[in-house]
Design an enzyme around this catalytic site. Structure first.
Site, PDB file in Angstrom:
ATOM      1  N   GLU A 118      -1.223  -5.688   8.430  1.00  0.00           N
ATOM      2  CA  GLU A 118      -0.544  -5.003   9.595  1.00  0.00           C
ATOM      3  C   GLU A 118      -0.731  -5.375  10.863  1.00  0.00           C
ATOM      4  O   GLU A 118      -2.185  -5.333  11.178  1.00  0.00           O
ATOM      5  CB  GLU A 118      -0.383  -3.750   9.415  1.00  0.00           C
ATOM      6  CG  GLU A 118       0.422  -3.046   8.133  1.00  0.00           C
ATOM      7  CD  GLU A 118       0.508  -1.756   8.163  1.00  0.00           C
ATOM      8  OE1 GLU A 118       0.450  -0.956   9.124  1.00  0.00           O
ATOM      9  OE2 GLU A 118       1.099  -1.316   6.998  1.00  0.00           O
ATOM     10  N   ASP A 139      -1.131  -6.129  -0.142  1.00  0.00           N
ATOM     11  CA  ASP A 139      -1.397  -5.479   1.107  1.00  0.00           C
ATOM     12  C   ASP A 139      -2.947  -5.145   1.070  1.00  0.00           C
ATOM     13  O   ASP A 139      -3.475  -4.767   0.085  1.00  0.00           O
ATOM     14  CB  ASP A 139      -0.857  -3.902   1.096  1.00  0.00           C
ATOM     15  CG  ASP A 139       0.508  -4.210   1.969  1.00  0.00           C
ATOM     16  OD1 ASP A 139       0.696  -5.115   2.801  1.00  0.00           O
ATOM     17  OD2 ASP A 139       1.424  -3.208   1.903  1.00  0.00           O
ATOM     18  N   GLU A 198       9.335  -4.489  10.380  1.00  0.00           N
ATOM     19  CA  GLU A 198       9.934  -3.466   9.741  1.00  0.00           C
ATOM     20  C   GLU A 198      10.239  -2.391  10.700  1.00  0.00           C
ATOM     21  O   GLU A 198       9.824  -2.234  11.794  1.00  0.00           O
ATOM     22  CB  GLU A 198       8.596  -2.655   9.189  1.00  0.00           C
ATOM     23  CG  GLU A 198       9.126  -1.114   8.581  1.00  0.00           C
ATOM     24  CD  GLU A 198       8.042  -0.691   7.453  1.00  0.00           C
ATOM     25  OE1 GLU A 198       7.072  -1.225   7.144  1.00  0.00           O
ATOM     26  OE2 GLU A 198       8.340   0.562   7.023  1.00  0.00           O
ATOM     27  N   LYS A 226      -1.075  -9.587   2.659  1.00  0.00           N
ATOM     28  CA  LYS A 226      -0.412  -9.060   3.839  1.00  0.00           C
ATOM     29  C   LYS A 226      -1.155  -7.939   4.663  1.00  0.00           C
ATOM     30  O   LYS A 226      -1.971  -7.092   4.163  1.00  0.00           O
ATOM     31  CB  LYS A 226       0.821  -8.329   3.557  1.00  0.00           C
ATOM     32  CG  LYS A 226       1.624  -7.924   4.654  1.00  0.00           C
ATOM     33  CD  LYS A 226       3.368  -7.481   4.296  1.00  0.00           C
ATOM     34  CE  LYS A 226       3.230  -6.244   3.599  1.00  0.00           C
ATOM     35  NZ  LYS A 226       2.811  -4.870   4.396  1.00  0.00           N
ATOM     36  N   ASP A 251       0.846  -1.231   0.095  1.00  0.00           N
ATOM     37  CA  ASP A 251      -0.134   0.158  -0.069  1.00  0.00           C
ATOM     38  C   ASP A 251       0.622   1.374  -0.037  1.00  0.00           C
ATOM     39  O   ASP A 251       0.422   2.266   0.133  1.00  0.00           O
ATOM     40  CB  ASP A 251      -1.037   0.003   1.107  1.00  0.00           C
ATOM     41  CG  ASP A 251      -0.426  -0.141   2.587  1.00  0.00           C
ATOM     42  OD1 ASP A 251       0.819  -0.206   2.566  1.00  0.00           O
ATOM     43  OD2 ASP A 251      -1.060   0.045   3.519  1.00  0.00           O
ATOM     44  N   SER A 252       2.026   1.091  -0.110  1.00  0.00           N
ATOM     45  CA  SER A 252       3.252   2.244  -0.385  1.00  0.00           C
ATOM     46  C   SER A 252       2.768   2.626  -1.694  1.00  0.00           C
ATOM     47  O   SER A 252       3.392   3.749  -2.267  1.00  0.00           O
ATOM     48  CB  SER A 252       4.582   1.522  -0.319  1.00  0.00           C
ATOM     49  OG  SER A 252       4.823   0.458  -1.166  1.00  0.00           O
TER      50      SER A 252
HETATM   51  O1  KIV Z   1       3.480  -0.975   1.658  1.00  0.00           O
HETATM   52  C1  KIV Z   1       4.664  -1.527   1.407  1.00  0.00           C
HETATM   53  O2  KIV Z   1       5.420  -1.340   0.270  1.00  0.00           O
HETATM   54  C2  KIV Z   1       5.094  -2.331   2.512  1.00  0.00           C
HETATM   55  C3  KIV Z   1       6.698  -2.688   2.541  1.00  0.00           C
HETATM   56  C4  KIV Z   1       7.395  -1.275   2.933  1.00  0.00           C
HETATM   57  C5  KIV Z   1       7.062  -3.613   3.495  1.00  0.00           C
HETATM   58  O3  KIV Z   1       4.563  -2.608   3.420  1.00  0.00           O
END
Ligand code: KIV
Length: 256
Positions: free
Chosen positions: A114, A82, A181, A112, A44-45
């Site tokens: 969090e 994510d 992280e 994924k 989600d980056s």
């Molecule tokens: O959103 C993302 O790119 C991430 C990585 C930084 C692990 O969760």
């Protein structure tokens, strides 16, 4: 051969380090896959490329749209997507619907999530029971930026123990791997030694079972990088020069 979640666990047992990078589009995904990256994370980056300040505004629709493009570019790597902020924290049912949509609509192999607090552990347990592979993420969790900031986590013995316990609980809930992280290297090592599943570090030292970075950071495309990122090439500079040269040639009528 296509990478599987089981393969990652075997690589940990064999001591083979896992290479992971993020992708948000078809072209980058194709390049990463062809270069032999093991795991491609549609993080989600994605917020970066959409011009958001944090990951909080990213929607499930946006993640699915980009994950579909990434998946089309990948032949071998394991694709993990994510779940964005507030598309899984409300209830197990909400998490099931969001994760189910990601797997069904994008063709990605895993999601994924969090956090390692008790309600999240229960949610993950149910997703795994339903056949959805889940990757965990503890330490600095960017979706909690307004609580944690972007500081290193787990610095005190108590905070370190909490993260270790979260990682153990996530393994017991059935995650196939965990992102660690921005935590101290000694804590990442302790977690890595304790768990059977692979740890993938980002700003967590060199003793994790693999490493992940944001591709835009290693390519020098991000406006600013986190302190733990390494810039391997400066594409902002390369692109700017190319665009300036094109502009000059068009204005001078040298091109075409
Ligand atoms: O959103 C993302 O790119 C991430 C990585 C930084 C692990 O969760």
């Amino acid at each position: 051969m296509a990478v599987t979640t089981q393969q990652l666990i075997q690589w940990k047992q064999q001591g083979r380090s896992i290479v992971a990078l993020t992708a948000w589009d078809y072209a980058i995904a194709q390049l990463l896959d062809a270069a032999g990256v093991d795991l491609i994370l549609v993080g989600d980056s994605l917020a970066v490329v959409l011009g958001y300040e944090t990951t909080l505004p990213v929607t499930l629709e946006e993640m699915i749209h980009h994950a579909k493009a990434v998946r089309r570019g990948v032949k071998n790597a394991l694709v993990v997507v994510d779940l964005p902020f507030l598309t899984y924290q409300e209830s197990i049912q909400q998490a099931m619907q969001s994760a189910g949509r990601v797997l069904k609509e994008t063709g990605a192999q895993a999601v994924k999530l969090e956090g390692g607090y008790p309600a999240m552990v229960e949610t993950i347990e149910r997703l795994v029971q339903a056949g959805i592979p889940v990757m965990g993420h503890v330490g600095l969790t960017p979706q909690s930026v307004h609580q944690l900031g972007l500081r290193q986590q787990g610095k005190t013995p108590e905070a370190g123990e909490r993260i270790l316990n979260e990682a153990i609980a996530l393994e017991q809930a059935g995650v196939f791997s965990i992102v660690l992280e921005h935590i101290p290297a000694h804590l990442a090592l302790q977690i890595t030694q304790k768990l059977r599943i692979p740890t993938i570090g980002i700003g967590a030292g060199s003793d994790c079972d693999g490493q992940v970075l944001v591709t835009a950071d290693i390519l020098g495309l991000s406006e600013k990088q986190p302190p733990f990122a390494k810039v391997y090439t400066n594409l902002r500079e390369t692109i700017t020069k190319a665009v300036q040269n094109f502009s000059l040639e068009v204005r001078d009528r040298q091109f075409p």
